[in-house]
Design a protein around this motif. Structure first.
Motif, PDB file in Angstrom:
ATOM      1  N   ASP A 238       0.874  -1.226  -0.017  1.00 38.79           N
ATOM      2  CA  ASP A 238      -0.036  -0.030  -0.071  1.00 38.79           C
ATOM      3  C   ASP A 238       0.873   1.283   0.153  1.00 38.79           C
ATOM      4  OD1 ASP A 238      -1.681   2.106   0.414  1.00 38.79           O
ATOM      5  OD2 ASP A 238      -2.727   1.281   2.236  1.00 38.79           O
ATOM      6  N   ALA A 239       0.966   1.859  -1.293  1.00 43.28           N
ATOM      7  CA  ALA A 239       1.717   3.126  -1.300  1.00 43.28           C
ATOM      8  C   ALA A 239       0.950   4.132  -2.079  1.00 43.28           C
ATOM      9  CB  ALA A 239       3.014   2.910  -1.832  1.00 43.28           C
ATOM     10  N   VAL A 240      -0.314   4.013  -1.982  1.00 42.89           N
ATOM     11  CA  VAL A 240      -1.244   5.154  -2.472  1.00 42.89           C
ATOM     12  C   VAL A 240      -1.061   6.356  -1.764  1.00 42.89           C
ATOM     13  CG1 VAL A 240      -3.502   5.752  -2.966  1.00 42.89           C
ATOM     14  CG2 VAL A 240      -2.733   3.354  -3.232  1.00 42.89           C
ATOM     15  N   VAL A 241      -1.132   6.283  -0.154  1.00 44.85           N
ATOM     16  CA  VAL A 241      -0.986   7.312   0.602  1.00 44.85           C
ATOM     17  C   VAL A 241       0.253   6.549   1.428  1.00 44.85           C
ATOM     18  CG1 VAL A 241      -1.305   8.608   2.400  1.00 44.85           C
ATOM     19  CG2 VAL A 241      -2.871   8.424   0.665  1.00 44.85           C
ATOM     20  N   ALA A 242       1.498   7.231   1.616  1.00 46.66           N
ATOM     21  CA  ALA A 242       2.695   6.436   2.314  1.00 46.66           C
ATOM     22  C   ALA A 242       2.792   7.418   3.661  1.00 46.66           C
ATOM     23  CB  ALA A 242       3.768   6.411   1.605  1.00 46.66           C
ATOM     24  N   MET A 243       3.686   6.908   4.332  1.00 45.37           N
ATOM     25  CA  MET A 243       4.216   7.927   5.566  1.00 45.37           C
ATOM     26  C   MET A 243       5.350   8.178   5.514  1.00 45.37           C
ATOM     27  SD  MET A 243       3.993   7.071   9.633  1.00 45.37           S
ATOM     28  CE  MET A 243       2.360   7.393   9.872  1.00 45.37           C
ATOM     29  N   GLU A 244       5.807   9.511   5.513  1.00 42.98           N
ATOM     30  CA  GLU A 244       7.116  10.092   5.663  1.00 42.98           C
ATOM     31  C   GLU A 244       7.608  10.789   7.000  1.00 42.98           C
ATOM     32  OE1 GLU A 244       7.709  13.278   2.790  1.00 42.98           O
ATOM     33  OE2 GLU A 244       5.747  14.450   3.482  1.00 42.98           O
ATOM     34  N   GLY A 245       8.624  10.963   7.168  1.00 44.10           N
ATOM     35  CA  GLY A 245       9.155  11.667   8.426  1.00 44.10           C
ATOM     36  C   GLY A 245       9.205  10.706   9.433  1.00 44.10           C
TER      37      GLY A 245
ATOM     38  N   LEU B   7       7.940   9.819  -7.759  1.00 40.28           N
ATOM     39  CA  LEU B   7       7.697  11.102  -7.031  1.00 40.28           C
ATOM     40  C   LEU B   7       8.672  12.144  -7.414  1.00 40.28           C
ATOM     41  CD1 LEU B   7       7.604   9.527  -3.415  1.00 40.28           C
ATOM     42  CD2 LEU B   7       5.786  10.720  -4.667  1.00 40.28           C
ATOM     43  N   GLU B   8       8.061  13.409  -7.233  1.00 45.76           N
ATOM     44  CA  GLU B   8       9.058  14.693  -7.630  1.00 45.76           C
ATOM     45  C   GLU B   8       9.985  14.697  -6.634  1.00 45.76           C
ATOM     46  OE1 GLU B   8       6.572  18.133  -8.284  1.00 45.76           O
ATOM     47  OE2 GLU B   8       5.579  17.124 -10.107  1.00 45.76           O
ATOM     48  N   ARG B   9       9.919  14.305  -5.367  1.00 45.46           N
ATOM     49  CA  ARG B   9      10.924  14.612  -4.215  1.00 45.46           C
ATOM     50  C   ARG B   9      11.020  13.173  -3.360  1.00 45.46           C
ATOM     51  NH1 ARG B   9       8.575  14.571   0.631  1.00 45.46           N
ATOM     52  NH2 ARG B   9       6.537  15.476   0.700  1.00 45.46           N
ATOM     53  N   PRO B  10      11.977  12.662  -2.826  1.00 48.60           N
ATOM     54  CA  PRO B  10      11.996  11.609  -2.085  1.00 48.60           C
ATOM     55  C   PRO B  10      11.078  11.913  -0.844  1.00 48.60           C
ATOM     56  CG  PRO B  10      13.940  12.840  -1.789  1.00 48.60           C
ATOM     57  CD  PRO B  10      13.108  13.383  -2.875  1.00 48.60           C
ATOM     58  N   LEU B  11      10.684  10.639  -0.329  1.00 50.98           N
ATOM     59  CA  LEU B  11       9.675  10.762   1.090  1.00 50.98           C
ATOM     60  C   LEU B  11      10.928  11.420   2.081  1.00 50.98           C
ATOM     61  CD1 LEU B  11       8.032   7.128   1.524  1.00 50.98           C
ATOM     62  CD2 LEU B  11       7.427   9.848   0.696  1.00 50.98           C
ATOM     63  N   ARG B  12      10.523  12.355   2.934  1.00 45.45           N
ATOM     64  CA  ARG B  12      11.154  12.944   4.176  1.00 45.45           C
ATOM     65  C   ARG B  12      11.485  12.003   5.122  1.00 45.45           C
ATOM     66  NH1 ARG B  12       8.829  15.213   8.475  1.00 45.45           N
ATOM     67  NH2 ARG B  12       6.964  15.239   7.355  1.00 45.45           N
ATOM     68  N   LEU B  13      12.830  11.889   5.485  1.00 49.33           N
ATOM     69  CA  LEU B  13      13.219  10.642   6.339  1.00 49.33           C
ATOM     70  C   LEU B  13      13.025  10.964   7.779  1.00 49.33           C
ATOM     71  CD1 LEU B  13      16.523   9.729   4.322  1.00 49.33           C
ATOM     72  CD2 LEU B  13      14.348   8.672   4.195  1.00 49.33           C
ATOM     73  N   PRO B  14      13.462   9.761   8.581  1.00 45.34           N
ATOM     74  CA  PRO B  14      13.315  10.339   9.985  1.00 45.34           C
ATOM     75  C   PRO B  14      14.222  11.104  10.403  1.00 45.34           C
ATOM     76  CG  PRO B  14      12.847   7.872   9.405  1.00 45.34           C
ATOM     77  CD  PRO B  14      13.433   8.483   8.196  1.00 45.34           C
ATOM     78  N   HIS B  15      14.202  11.640  11.652  1.00 44.03           N
ATOM     79  CA  HIS B  15      15.047  12.299  12.491  1.00 44.03           C
ATOM     80  C   HIS B  15      16.282  11.335  12.583  1.00 44.03           C
ATOM     81  CE1 HIS B  15      16.469  14.635  15.909  1.00 44.03           C
ATOM     82  NE2 HIS B  15      17.011  13.524  16.377  1.00 44.03           N
ATOM     83  N   LEU B  16      17.557  11.985  12.256  1.00 46.82           N
ATOM     84  CA  LEU B  16      18.950  11.082  12.434  1.00 46.82           C
ATOM     85  C   LEU B  16      19.011  10.813  13.790  1.00 46.82           C
ATOM     86  CD1 LEU B  16      21.322   9.668  11.241  1.00 46.82           C
ATOM     87  CD2 LEU B  16      22.588  12.015  11.231  1.00 46.82           C
ATOM     88  N   SER B  17      19.094   9.578  14.431  1.00 50.66           N
ATOM     89  CA  SER B  17      19.043   9.217  15.639  1.00 50.66           C
ATOM     90  C   SER B  17      20.597   8.453  16.157  1.00 50.66           C
ATOM     91  CB  SER B  17      18.052   8.311  16.008  1.00 50.66           C
ATOM     92  OG  SER B  17      18.183   7.132  15.654  1.00 50.66           O
ATOM     93  N   ASP B  18      21.384   8.218  15.298  1.00 46.41           N
ATOM     94  CA  ASP B  18      22.458   7.542  15.654  1.00 46.41           C
ATOM     95  C   ASP B  18      23.537   7.597  14.482  1.00 46.41           C
ATOM     96  OD1 ASP B  18      24.329   5.574  16.542  1.00 46.41           O
ATOM     97  OD2 ASP B  18      22.656   4.310  17.032  1.00 46.41           O
ATOM     98  N   VAL B  19      24.956   7.918  14.918  1.00 41.18           N
ATOM     99  CA  VAL B  19      25.969   7.899  14.239  1.00 41.18           C
ATOM    100  C   VAL B  19      27.100   7.278  14.745  1.00 41.18           C
ATOM    101  CG1 VAL B  19      25.219  10.251  12.899  1.00 41.18           C
ATOM    102  CG2 VAL B  19      26.684  10.343  14.963  1.00 41.18           C
ATOM    103  N   GLN B  20      26.948   6.267  15.622  1.00 35.99           N
ATOM    104  CA  GLN B  20      27.979   5.655  16.223  1.00 35.99           C
ATOM    105  C   GLN B  20      28.377   4.377  15.466  1.00 35.99           C
ATOM    106  OE1 GLN B  20      27.019   3.793  19.890  1.00 35.99           O
ATOM    107  NE2 GLN B  20      24.742   3.301  19.237  1.00 35.99           N
ATOM    108  N   PHE B  21      27.721   3.943  14.172  1.00 35.67           N
ATOM    109  CA  PHE B  21      28.161   2.935  13.444  1.00 35.67           C
ATOM    110  C   PHE B  21      29.541   2.707  12.859  1.00 35.67           C
ATOM    111  CE2 PHE B  21      23.398   3.394  12.935  1.00 35.67           C
ATOM    112  CZ  PHE B  21      23.241   2.140  13.890  1.00 35.67           C
ATOM    113  N   GLY B  22      30.398   1.719  13.081  1.00 33.28           N
ATOM    114  CA  GLY B  22      31.647   1.873  12.734  1.00 33.28           C
ATOM    115  C   GLY B  22      32.773   1.924  13.831  1.00 33.28           C
TER     116      GLY B  22
END
Length: 378
Positions: A202-209, A277-292
């Motif tokens: 179901d991507a008729v109406v998706a969720m972003e953010g 889409l004309e623009r990508p879905l707005r992504l979630p809040h970046l919550s972690d940069v500790q990978f690596g």
């Protein structure tokens, strides 16, 4: 090649959806390819929480109706079931409008309440999954395309986590949720225990953010379908415009060598997914940069390199949904307010995902804030 069908569908009108699903399945061989007369067919939608259909938290009931009717047309016996993140499956189905569809079409609602142990052969040696999920003759996966604060995107593979019954989900978050790569491995190992016969997105109406429960509806206007969930997720991510390096499930699937994880073996039937889409879905809040980072640094700098949940002023009603849902029991009500134990918190954000009042926000650790401000990353 693994074929993924893509069909433009403008809205959730009953006839529009019925015709759209029929067109979507036609190049794949129709529902008759997946369902034989007399087979008991479990349709597994996304029943995350008790929200109305227009909130885009759950699979839309009119898509469920169209799929039930296609199953019946093929001679199958439709069952509908899932285990939500909080509350009973029946209550979520009623609130989302799906129970009315189930009753109107004569389908059977099968709540996921009884779990059956299933041996696994990967990192995790056993899962306990809902009996109806395992015993149905066919499985049709009906996810909602949404952004996800932990996995970046939730679609076909992630939707199968609903086969884990009730509070056992919290135990899996506690066991694997502190590490996104490990959690992705767990989801894929669960997926391999019973791969869906058909996936319809179901991507008729998706969720972003800040999905999957606190984001914003976004008109996308397509349905996707295919029998390989990994391949369908790959195409869904292209529709959403999500960079591959942020797709933890896709990266894990490639590392495992799973079918459908190689972009070169996926063929799209329909419009170009990169141009939906004309623009990508707005992504979630970046919550972690500790990978690596090495393990000893992760442990020492965890609070500085990650976001942590906290209460948005004036929104919390002390309903205790987050307290009950928190896998490591890191939240309590004390002195008329919520209190968090951030040393125990694993940053799975189940509290935000399931809060019925959108009362939780995120605060960045100071190193994460500094890196965002400077535009740098690890």
């Amino acid at each position: 090649m693994y074929h993924v069908a893509l069909e433009r569908v403008s809205d959730y009108g009953r006839e529009t959806m019925r015709e759209g699903v029929a067109r979507l399945l036609e190049p794949l061989g129709g529902m008759e390819r997946y369902v034989k007369p007399g087979e008991r067919v479990l349709i597994k939608p996304n029943l995350l929480s008790a929200k109305p259909a227009e909130a885009a938290v759950t699979t839309h009931p009119e898509l469920l109706r169209a799929v039930i009717l296609e199953v019946q047309k093929a001679g199958g016996v439709p069952l509908v079931g899932d285990s939500p993140g909080v509350g009973s499956g029946r209550r979520v189905a009623e609130r989302s409008g799906m129970m009315a569809v189930i009753e109107e079409t004569g389908a059977e609602f099968v709540p996921f309440t009884e779990a059956v142990p299933v041996a696994a052969s990967g990192t995790f040696k056993e899962f306990e999954l809902a009996r109806p999920y395992l015993e149905a003759d066919r499985l049709i996966n009906l996810p909602k395309l949404k952004t996800h604060e932990m996995m970046t995107m939730t679609c076909c593979v992630k939707n199968l986590f609903g086969a884990v019954v009730g509070t056992a989900k919290a135990a899996w978050h506690l066991k694997a949720g502190a590490d996104k790569e490990l959690f992705a491995d767990m989801l894929l190992e669960l997926y391999r225990l019973r791969e869906p016969d058909l996936n319809i997105v179901d991507a008729v109406v998706a969720m972003e953010g800040n999905g999957p429960g606190s984001g914003d509806p976004c008109q996308v206007g397509v349905l996707l379908a295919g029998d390989n969930a990994v391949a369908v997720d790959h195409v869904a991510a292209r529709v959403a415009g999500i960079p591959r390096q942020l797709l933890y499930l896709e990266s894990a699937a490639r590392r495992m060598g799973l079918a459908g994880s190689n972009a070169g073996e996926v063929a799209v039937l329909g419009p170009d997914p990169d141009r939906v889409l004309e623009r990508p879905l707005r992504l979630p809040h970046l919550s972690d940069v500790q990978f690596g980072l090495p393990g000893f640094l992760k442990n020492r700098l965890r609070n500085q390199f990650t976001s942590r949940p906290e209460v948005a002023p004036g929104k919390c009603e002390l309903c205790s949904v987050c307290v009950k849902a928190c896998p490591p029991a890191a939240i309590r009500v004390q002195g008329g307010r919520l209190r968090f134990d951030y040393q125990r918190c694993i940053r799975c954000f189940c509290c935000r995902e399931l809060c019925p009042h959108a009362a939780l926000t995120l605060r960045d650790g100071w190193l994460l804030w500094l890196m965002k401000k400077s535009g740098r990353s690890i």
